[in-house]
Design an enzyme around this catalytic site. Structure first.
Site, PDB file in Angstrom:
ATOM      1  N   LYS A  48       1.081  -0.684  -0.146  1.00 16.38           N
ATOM      2  CA  LYS A  48      -0.086  -0.076   0.247  1.00 16.38           C
ATOM      3  C   LYS A  48       0.957   1.126   0.151  1.00 16.38           C
ATOM      4  O   LYS A  48       1.923   0.841   0.588  1.00 16.38           O
ATOM      5  CB  LYS A  48      -0.799   0.438   1.018  1.00 16.38           C
ATOM      6  CG  LYS A  48      -1.636   1.064   1.158  1.00 16.38           C
ATOM      7  CD  LYS A  48      -2.704   1.720   0.462  1.00 16.38           C
ATOM      8  CE  LYS A  48      -3.520   2.698   0.441  1.00 16.38           C
ATOM      9  NZ  LYS A  48      -4.389   3.093  -0.419  1.00 16.38           N
ATOM     10  N   CYS A 133      -2.253  10.360  -6.356  1.00 11.66           N
ATOM     11  CA  CYS A 133      -3.758  10.255  -5.897  1.00 11.66           C
ATOM     12  C   CYS A 133      -4.034  11.231  -5.650  1.00 11.66           C
ATOM     13  O   CYS A 133      -4.277  12.205  -4.980  1.00 11.66           O
ATOM     14  CB  CYS A 133      -3.126  10.079  -3.809  1.00 11.66           C
ATOM     15  SG  CYS A 133      -4.267   9.535  -2.469  1.00 11.66           S
TER      16      CYS A 133
HETATM   17  O1  IRO Z   1      -7.220   7.041  -1.529  1.00 10.99           O
HETATM   18  C1  IRO Z   1      -6.262   6.125  -1.321  1.00 10.99           C
HETATM   19  O2  IRO Z   1      -5.428   5.846  -0.502  1.00 10.99           O
HETATM   20  C2  IRO Z   1      -5.543   6.194  -2.389  1.00 10.99           C
HETATM   21  C3  IRO Z   1      -4.367   6.335  -3.569  1.00 10.99           C
HETATM   22  I1  IRO Z   1      -3.044   6.278  -2.664  1.00 10.99           I
HETATM   23  C4  IRO Z   1      -3.803   6.184  -4.687  1.00 10.99           C
HETATM   24  O3  IRO Z   1      -3.751   6.259  -4.855  1.00 10.99           O
HETATM   25  N1  IRO Z   1      -5.639   5.718  -5.387  1.00 10.99           N
HETATM   26  C5  IRO Z   1      -6.381   5.879  -4.704  1.00 10.99           C
HETATM   27  O4  IRO Z   1      -7.724   5.511  -5.441  1.00 10.99           O
HETATM   28  N2  IRO Z   1      -6.436   5.506  -3.405  1.00 10.99           N
END
Ligand code: IRO
Length: 314
Positions: A48, A133
């Site tokens: 993650k 993100c």
């Molecule tokens: O909300 C998130 O944690 C997230 C991330 I870092 C991302 O790169 N892509 C996404 O759809 N959600």
């Protein structure tokens, strides 16, 4: 199944026993989830996206499935990069596959700090720097700002000891692809991963007359079936625009062997699974792999190099 068919691939100089592995995000936040990926047929373990400090992320509900995909606004919940750096030793001891760390700092400085701190960790195979993100309020996606992208990559390659790739947002206009490719080609990147979720979509429930996720008034990143054509377009465009030594990794709308086949035909050297992994769990890697092998066997392809990028024009 013909054992003469291989779905092995190579990314960042490392061999992946299968070209299929998880997208960063779903079910790769805890040691248990990362071990489950290690034990599965996934060709690599990808963690993650990590920040410098542990984060709880956004308020729930923050991930909802629809018949055609998913919407999320997780807001980067993660254990902090040191946790994922420490897992590297366990991964190396237990599994014969690469361990890739996703890094997504809340500032350029945080990214540099984490990448510098990881140097010397021989059990991390590569770093996927997340430039896309969509869900942290007040933090624009770096991948949509070419000059910020150039700035961070300049700094990253001053300190990085690992192979580095970037996770990109989807682009929709040809000049945007060209502007990004020109910047990416100026750096010794090992790979680009296309695509992150399609940012700031809106799924609504007409019965309740409401949004379906809590953060950001319901706006969130879209994944799954919805995004496959956009993902394929991004894989294809970057495959044609990037220098040969930068591998393209496909991500978006993969739930079957045929979806993976299509990504590879567009130019993907490996294929990540996000929404479908969330739905099906680690079994998806063996199932999709079997389906891909069957397609290759039927078409007479012995390895993914035999059809990678060979999409035909009409
Ligand atoms: O909300 C998130 O944690 C997230 C991330 I870092 C991302 O790169 N892509 C996404 O759809 N959600």
């Amino acid at each position: 199944m013909s054992s003469s068919v291989s779905i092995e691939t190579k990314i960042a100089g490392a061999v992946l026993p299968s070209c299929l592995y998880n997208a960063s995000g779903p079910l790769c936040s805890t040691e248990d989830e990362l071990h489950a990926l290690g034990k599965s047929a996934a060709g690599a373990i990808l963690s993650k996206s990590a920040t410098r400090e542990k984060r709880q992320g956004n308020e729930e509900p923050r991930y909802v499935e629809t018949p055609w995909g998913s919407i999320n606004s997780m807001g980067l919940p993660n254990e902090g990069y040191e946790y994922y750096a420490a897992f590297a030793e366990q991964a190396a001891a237990a599994y014969d596959k690469p361990y890739i760390m996703s890094v997504s700092g809340l500032s350029h400085e945080d990214n540099i700090h984490m990448i510098k701190a990881l140097s010397g960790n021989k059990n991390v195979t590569a770093i996927e720097l997340n430039l896309s993100c969509p869900n942290v309020p007040g933090k624009p996606q770096t991948g949509y700002d070419p000059e910020q992208t150039r700035y961070i990559l300049d700094k990253v390659f001053e300190v990085a000891e690992h192979p580095v790739g970037v996770k990109l947002p989807p682009y929709f206009d040809i000049p945007h692809f060209e502007a990004m490719a020109e910047i990416l080609n100026a750096f010794p990147l090992s790979f680009v991963t296309c695509i992150n979720s399609v940012g700031n979509g809106l799924v609504i429930d007409p019965d309740r007359e409401s949004v379906v996720i809590k953060p950001k008034s319901g706006f969130g990143g879209i994944g799954g079936d919805f995004v496959k054509p956009t993902a394929l377009a991004n894989v294809r465009k970057f495959y044609t625009l990037l220098d040969e030594q930068i591998a393209v990794i496909g991500c978006g709308g993969v739930k079957s062997g045929m979806d993976a086949f299509e990504h590879i035909l567009c130019g993907a050297s490996a294929v990540q699974v996000g929404t479908q992994y969330m739905r099906e769990g680690t079994n998806c890697f063996a199932r999709i792999g079997r389906e891909l092998e069957e397609i290759m066997s039927r078409k007479g392809y012995k390895d993914i190099g035999s059809f990678k990028g060979r999409l035909k024009d009409l």
